[in-house]
Write a protein that holds these residues in place. Structure first.
Motif, PDB file in Angstrom:
ATOM      1  N   TYR A  34       0.855  -1.199   0.000  1.00  0.00           N
ATOM      2  CA  TYR A  34       0.000   0.000   0.000  1.00  0.00           C
ATOM      3  C   TYR A  34       0.886   1.243   0.000  1.00  0.00           C
ATOM      4  O   TYR A  34       1.039   1.931   0.999  1.00  0.00           O
ATOM      5  N   SER A  35       1.475   1.507  -1.170  1.00  0.00           N
ATOM      6  CA  SER A  35       2.450   2.600  -1.236  1.00  0.00           C
ATOM      7  C   SER A  35       1.779   3.962  -1.321  1.00  0.00           C
ATOM      8  O   SER A  35       2.443   4.986  -1.256  1.00  0.00           O
ATOM      9  N   THR A  36       0.461   3.987  -1.459  1.00  0.00           N
ATOM     10  CA  THR A  36      -0.221   5.278  -1.593  1.00  0.00           C
ATOM     11  C   THR A  36      -0.680   5.838  -0.247  1.00  0.00           C
ATOM     12  O   THR A  36      -1.315   6.876  -0.202  1.00  0.00           O
ATOM     13  N   VAL A  37      -0.357   5.126   0.824  1.00  0.00           N
ATOM     14  CA  VAL A  37      -0.761   5.598   2.149  1.00  0.00           C
ATOM     15  C   VAL A  37       0.360   6.440   2.746  1.00  0.00           C
ATOM     16  O   VAL A  37       1.531   6.063   2.671  1.00  0.00           O
ATOM     17  N   GLU A  38       0.024   7.565   3.318  1.00  0.00           N
ATOM     18  CA  GLU A  38       1.060   8.402   3.934  1.00  0.00           C
ATOM     19  C   GLU A  38       0.479   9.173   5.110  1.00  0.00           C
ATOM     20  O   GLU A  38      -0.719   9.204   5.311  1.00  0.00           O
ATOM     21  N   GLN A  39       1.389   9.754   5.862  1.00  0.00           N
ATOM     22  CA  GLN A  39       1.035  10.581   7.021  1.00  0.00           C
ATOM     23  C   GLN A  39       0.106   9.864   8.004  1.00  0.00           C
ATOM     24  O   GLN A  39      -0.933  10.390   8.397  1.00  0.00           O
ATOM     25  N   VAL A  40       0.521   8.660   8.378  1.00  0.00           N
ATOM     26  CA  VAL A  40      -0.261   7.893   9.350  1.00  0.00           C
ATOM     27  C   VAL A  40       0.036   8.430  10.754  1.00  0.00           C
ATOM     28  O   VAL A  40       1.195   8.545  11.150  1.00  0.00           O
ATOM     29  N   ARG A  41      -1.007   8.772  11.478  1.00  0.00           N
ATOM     30  CA  ARG A  41      -0.865   9.222  12.866  1.00  0.00           C
ATOM     31  C   ARG A  41      -1.850   8.423  13.709  1.00  0.00           C
ATOM     32  O   ARG A  41      -3.017   8.280  13.349  1.00  0.00           O
ATOM     33  N   ILE A  42      -1.376   7.916  14.814  1.00  0.00           N
ATOM     34  CA  ILE A  42      -2.227   7.067  15.644  1.00  0.00           C
ATOM     35  C   ILE A  42      -2.580   7.778  16.937  1.00  0.00           C
ATOM     36  O   ILE A  42      -1.694   8.311  17.621  1.00  0.00           O
ATOM     37  N   GLY A  43      -3.839   7.801  17.249  1.00  0.00           N
ATOM     38  CA  GLY A  43      -4.295   8.432  18.483  1.00  0.00           C
ATOM     39  C   GLY A  43      -5.242   7.526  19.235  1.00  0.00           C
ATOM     40  O   GLY A  43      -5.349   6.336  18.940  1.00  0.00           O
ATOM     41  N   LYS A  44      -5.899   8.093  20.213  1.00  0.00           N
ATOM     42  CA  LYS A  44      -6.847   7.315  21.005  1.00  0.00           C
ATOM     43  C   LYS A  44      -8.259   7.809  20.741  1.00  0.00           C
ATOM     44  O   LYS A  44      -8.492   8.980  20.461  1.00  0.00           O
ATOM     45  N   TYR A  45      -9.190   6.885  20.847  1.00  0.00           N
ATOM     46  CA  TYR A  45     -10.591   7.200  20.641  1.00  0.00           C
ATOM     47  C   TYR A  45     -11.343   6.651  21.843  1.00  0.00           C
ATOM     48  O   TYR A  45     -11.257   5.464  22.135  1.00  0.00           O
ATOM     49  N   ILE A  46     -12.001   7.524  22.568  1.00  0.00           N
ATOM     50  CA  ILE A  46     -12.643   7.105  23.815  1.00  0.00           C
ATOM     51  C   ILE A  46     -14.127   7.445  23.762  1.00  0.00           C
ATOM     52  O   ILE A  46     -14.493   8.571  23.418  1.00  0.00           O
ATOM     53  N   GLU A  47     -14.933   6.476  24.079  1.00  0.00           N
ATOM     54  CA  GLU A  47     -16.377   6.706  24.189  1.00  0.00           C
ATOM     55  C   GLU A  47     -16.765   6.611  25.657  1.00  0.00           C
ATOM     56  O   GLU A  47     -16.286   5.732  26.374  1.00  0.00           O
ATOM     57  N   LEU A  48     -17.612   7.519  26.103  1.00  0.00           N
ATOM     58  CA  LEU A  48     -18.127   7.412  27.465  1.00  0.00           C
ATOM     59  C   LEU A  48     -19.462   8.132  27.569  1.00  0.00           C
ATOM     60  O   LEU A  48     -19.836   8.904  26.680  1.00  0.00           O
ATOM     61  N   ASN A  49     -20.153   7.849  28.644  1.00  0.00           N
ATOM     62  CA  ASN A  49     -21.389   8.577  28.959  1.00  0.00           C
ATOM     63  C   ASN A  49     -21.148   9.421  30.192  1.00  0.00           C
ATOM     64  O   ASN A  49     -20.471   8.984  31.126  1.00  0.00           O
ATOM     65  N   ILE A  50     -21.683  10.627  30.199  1.00  0.00           N
ATOM     66  CA  ILE A  50     -21.549  11.486  31.368  1.00  0.00           C
ATOM     67  C   ILE A  50     -22.906  12.103  31.657  1.00  0.00           C
ATOM     68  O   ILE A  50     -23.657  12.445  30.735  1.00  0.00           O
TER      69      ILE A  50
ATOM     70  N   GLN B  39     -19.554   3.759  31.377  1.00  0.00           N
ATOM     71  CA  GLN B  39     -19.403   3.076  30.078  1.00  0.00           C
ATOM     72  C   GLN B  39     -18.234   3.610  29.259  1.00  0.00           C
ATOM     73  O   GLN B  39     -18.381   3.961  28.091  1.00  0.00           O
ATOM     74  N   VAL B  40     -17.078   3.675  29.885  1.00  0.00           N
ATOM     75  CA  VAL B  40     -15.879   4.131  29.183  1.00  0.00           C
ATOM     76  C   VAL B  40     -15.335   2.990  28.328  1.00  0.00           C
ATOM     77  O   VAL B  40     -15.135   1.883  28.819  1.00  0.00           O
ATOM     78  N   ARG B  41     -15.137   3.254  27.061  1.00  0.00           N
ATOM     79  CA  ARG B  41     -14.557   2.265  26.146  1.00  0.00           C
ATOM     80  C   ARG B  41     -13.423   2.965  25.405  1.00  0.00           C
ATOM     81  O   ARG B  41     -13.587   4.070  24.901  1.00  0.00           O
ATOM     82  N   ILE B  42     -12.282   2.311  25.339  1.00  0.00           N
ATOM     83  CA  ILE B  42     -11.122   2.928  24.718  1.00  0.00           C
ATOM     84  C   ILE B  42     -10.800   2.233  23.409  1.00  0.00           C
ATOM     85  O   ILE B  42     -10.721   1.003  23.344  1.00  0.00           O
ATOM     86  N   GLY B  43     -10.642   3.017  22.378  1.00  0.00           N
ATOM     87  CA  GLY B  43     -10.300   2.472  21.071  1.00  0.00           C
ATOM     88  C   GLY B  43      -9.150   3.229  20.444  1.00  0.00           C
ATOM     89  O   GLY B  43      -8.471   3.998  21.116  1.00  0.00           O
ATOM     90  N   LYS B  44      -8.938   2.992  19.174  1.00  0.00           N
ATOM     91  CA  LYS B  44      -7.859   3.673  18.455  1.00  0.00           C
ATOM     92  C   LYS B  44      -8.451   4.635  17.432  1.00  0.00           C
ATOM     93  O   LYS B  44      -9.531   4.391  16.877  1.00  0.00           O
TER      94      LYS B  44
END
Lengths: 92, 92
Positions: A34-50, B39-44
């Motif tokens: 997959y040579s067409t992929v660039e600038q990959v940055r990895i972060g966190k994704y969090i779901e919650l209820n408040i 209901q905290v769920r952690i993803g990427k």
């Protein structure tokens, strides 16, 4: 009256901070062809209820939560989307 | 003609899979006094750019990339948003 909000939080590295995991994924993808992929940055994704009396207070709490526990403000940015899912009426 | 797409990928644990990191964050927040968080769920969260002749091919490539490298389909779901940022014309 209290409302419940469903929140999606995105924690990303600041643009000036190197992302070795992203670089590793990028070079892995290139080795897989997959040579067409660039600038990959990895972060966190969090779901919650408040639950909070109103949206302003929910946002204030979320800012504190992100700054103290979910993100490292020195190297990470965060943003969140929230939507109200439920309103509870009655004596609280 | 090729187009460049900016992609945001969200990888989440399947609802039936336990999330020990999310549980740890939730109990940490409760110890800090944020008892209204649940209901905290952690993803990427992964950002990348991909170049492809059209959106359909970009989506096909992204599905393969997610299935093989970014998500573990046994325990994780993924979804992605993409938007076109640039069109390159000329001989490719």
């Amino acid at each position: 009256m209290k409302s419940k909000y469903q929140v999606k939080i995105f924690v990303t590295l600041r643009p000036s901070v190197l992302d070795p995991a992203g670089t590793a994924v990028e070079s892995g993808l290139q080795q897989l062809g997959y040579s067409t992929v660039e600038q990959v940055r990895i972060g966190k994704y969090i779901e919650l209820n408040i639950t909070a009396p109103n949206e302003r207070i929910a946002r204030e709490n979320l800012d504190r939560i992100c700054d103290t526990m979910l993100a490292n403000p020195v190297i990470e940015n965060y943003r969140f989307d929230m939507r109200e899912v439920e309103t509870q009426t009655g004596i609280v």
